[in-house]
Design an enzyme around this catalytic site. Structure first.
Site, PDB file in Angstrom:
ATOM      1  N   CYS A   1     -67.518  34.102   4.419  1.00  0.00           N
ATOM      2  CA  CYS A   1     -66.549  33.012   4.633  1.00  0.00           C
ATOM      3  C   CYS A   1     -65.981  32.997   6.056  1.00  0.00           C
ATOM      4  O   CYS A   1     -65.416  31.989   6.481  1.00  0.00           O
ATOM      5  CB  CYS A   1     -65.413  33.122   3.633  1.00  0.00           C
ATOM      6  SG  CYS A   1     -66.006  33.209   1.954  1.00  0.00           S
ATOM      7  N   HIS A  61     -59.441  29.564   5.847  1.00  0.00           N
ATOM      8  CA  HIS A  61     -60.539  29.572   4.887  1.00  0.00           C
ATOM      9  C   HIS A  61     -60.001  29.132   3.523  1.00  0.00           C
ATOM     10  O   HIS A  61     -58.913  29.525   3.103  1.00  0.00           O
ATOM     11  CB  HIS A  61     -61.164  30.964   4.777  1.00  0.00           C
ATOM     12  CG  HIS A  61     -62.166  31.021   3.672  1.00  0.00           C
ATOM     13  ND1 HIS A  61     -63.161  30.082   3.555  1.00  0.00           N
ATOM     14  CD2 HIS A  61     -62.304  31.865   2.622  1.00  0.00           C
ATOM     15  CE1 HIS A  61     -63.875  30.343   2.479  1.00  0.00           C
ATOM     16  NE2 HIS A  61     -63.369  31.421   1.895  1.00  0.00           N
ATOM     17  N   ASN A 105     -64.479  26.576  -2.704  1.00  0.00           N
ATOM     18  CA  ASN A 105     -64.782  27.536  -1.638  1.00  0.00           C
ATOM     19  C   ASN A 105     -66.248  27.366  -1.245  1.00  0.00           C
ATOM     20  O   ASN A 105     -67.138  27.626  -2.044  1.00  0.00           O
ATOM     21  CB  ASN A 105     -64.510  28.951  -2.172  1.00  0.00           C
ATOM     22  CG  ASN A 105     -64.829  30.046  -1.169  1.00  0.00           C
ATOM     23  OD1 ASN A 105     -65.391  29.797  -0.115  1.00  0.00           O
ATOM     24  ND2 ASN A 105     -64.463  31.273  -1.524  1.00  0.00           N
TER      25      ASN A 105
END
Ligand code: ACO
Length: 325
Positions: free
Chosen positions: A113, A252, A282
């Protein structure tokens, strides 16, 4: 050293939308649980014709157009992904071929990520030293290809997408400071156990469902807020700025509770934090990349604004990048 800035952004999201209501029909979950625990309402899913390089290519084309550059102008292409089209060649080489960017050197970065932030930091080094002029960095993922659609603890979280940025020398503003770090002692918290040299693919690894994301969500949650706060503070300190100087944070998008806890600890009002987790879930490296692009598109980032990219992910890895737009 030359000043380096982002001169163009782009994104691509697959058309298919998977809502929380759809997931209610697939696993034992509810819209209420997903919304309150994560902030996610829906996510995008790539079609069977779309691989990670295809998403990246579409986002890259938009970013090149925004930067008013041609593919041949690129000297460097870095793709951040944990879902490459295949183990090799690199997805960056596949994107290069799709674009016709024949003058670029190409490689992938595996930093989950935080991959998009890692890629920006790496590209910045080459441009600042004058080695290369124009770099394309892309955060791109087809996480649906490694998601266990029978595991409710993970399948509600992830989605597919790509975001791109073109970096080049700028006369004013640009990247003010960067910071990144890693802690491999927590590698076991988030991984795809099979398909590499440790556990090559066999019928057994497939039967044991080892080719999917395995995550200790709770354990990661405990570290995530502290990591994001520390990372932001180090990048700010390096630039001699305070949190109150930041116009917009692009974090993020793992969980809205992590993001809001980070904002609270940093003393940031929620209107200075950009969110797209509700629409996309996500998307690993693509989360910060698409969020940056969308913040620009909707006018949340204006010339002269101070922007903070702040990400963490599997590894564990983390990174921040402070930019004067
Ligand atoms: N629907 C309904 N119930 C669920 C679901 C679901 N989808 N998933 C789990 N549950 C249940 C659990 O079984 C548990 O039930 P129990 O109490 O009867 O045992 C209960 O809900 C609570 O589960 P927790 O795991 O404690 O839930 P938590 O509040 O921690 O939320 C979550 C889970 C959303 C995964 C959270 O821990 C999180 O966001 N962690 C961080 C994830 C992250 O940041 N990952 C890093 C980036 S990703 C990358 O790098 C690729």
């Amino acid at each position: 050293m030359k000043k380096v800035g982002i001169i163009g952004v782009g994104e691509y999201l697959p058309k298919k939308i998977l809502t929380n209501a759809d997931l209610e029909k697939m696993v034992d979950t509810s819209d209420e649980w997903i919304t309150t625990r994560t902030g996610i309402k829906e996510r995008r899913i790539a079609s069977s014709q779309e691989a990670t390089s295809d998403l990246a290519t579409n986002a890259a084309k938009e970013a090149l157009k925004d930067a008013r550059l041609k593919p041949q102008d690129l000297d460097l292409i870095i793709i951040a992904t944990i879902t490459p089209d295949m183990q090799f060649p690199s997805t960056a080489c596949l994107v290069q071929a799709n674009l016709g960017a024949k003058n670029a050197v190409c490689f992938d970065i595996s930093a989950a990520c935080a991959g998009f932030v890692y890629a920006i930091i790496v590209a910045q080094q080459f441009i600042a030293r004058g080695t290369y002029k124009n770099a394309l960095v892309v955060g791109t993922e087809v996480l649906s290809s490694i998601t266990d659609w029978e595991d409710r603890s993970t399948c509600v979280l992830f989605g597919d997408g790509a975001g791109a940025a073109v970096l080049s020398e700028v006369k004013s503003g640009g990247i003010l400071s960067t910071y990144f770090g890693s802690d491999g002692s927590m590698a076991n918290l988030l991984m795809m156990p099979a398909g590499g040299s440790r556990n090559p693919t066999t019928h057994k690894t497939i039967d044991k469902r080892l080719h999917y994301i395995k995550m200790e969500g709770n354990e990661i949650f405990k570290s995530a807020v502290k990591i994001m706060v520390d990372t932001a503070q180090i990048a700010l300190k390096q630039a001699g700025l305070k949190c109150s100087d930041v116009d917009l944070v692009i974090p993020h998008q793992a969980n809205v509770r992590i993001i809001m806890a980070m904002a609270k600890r940093l003393g940031l009002p929620s209107d200075r934090v950009f969110l797209n987790i509700e629409k996309y879930g996500n998307m690993s490296s693509a989360s910060t990349a698409t969020a940056l692009c969308e913040a620009v598109k909707v006018g949340r980032i204006k010339k002269g604004d101070i922007i903070l990219l702040d990400a963490f992910g599997a590894g564990l890895v983390w990174g921040a990048c402070l930019i004067k737009w």
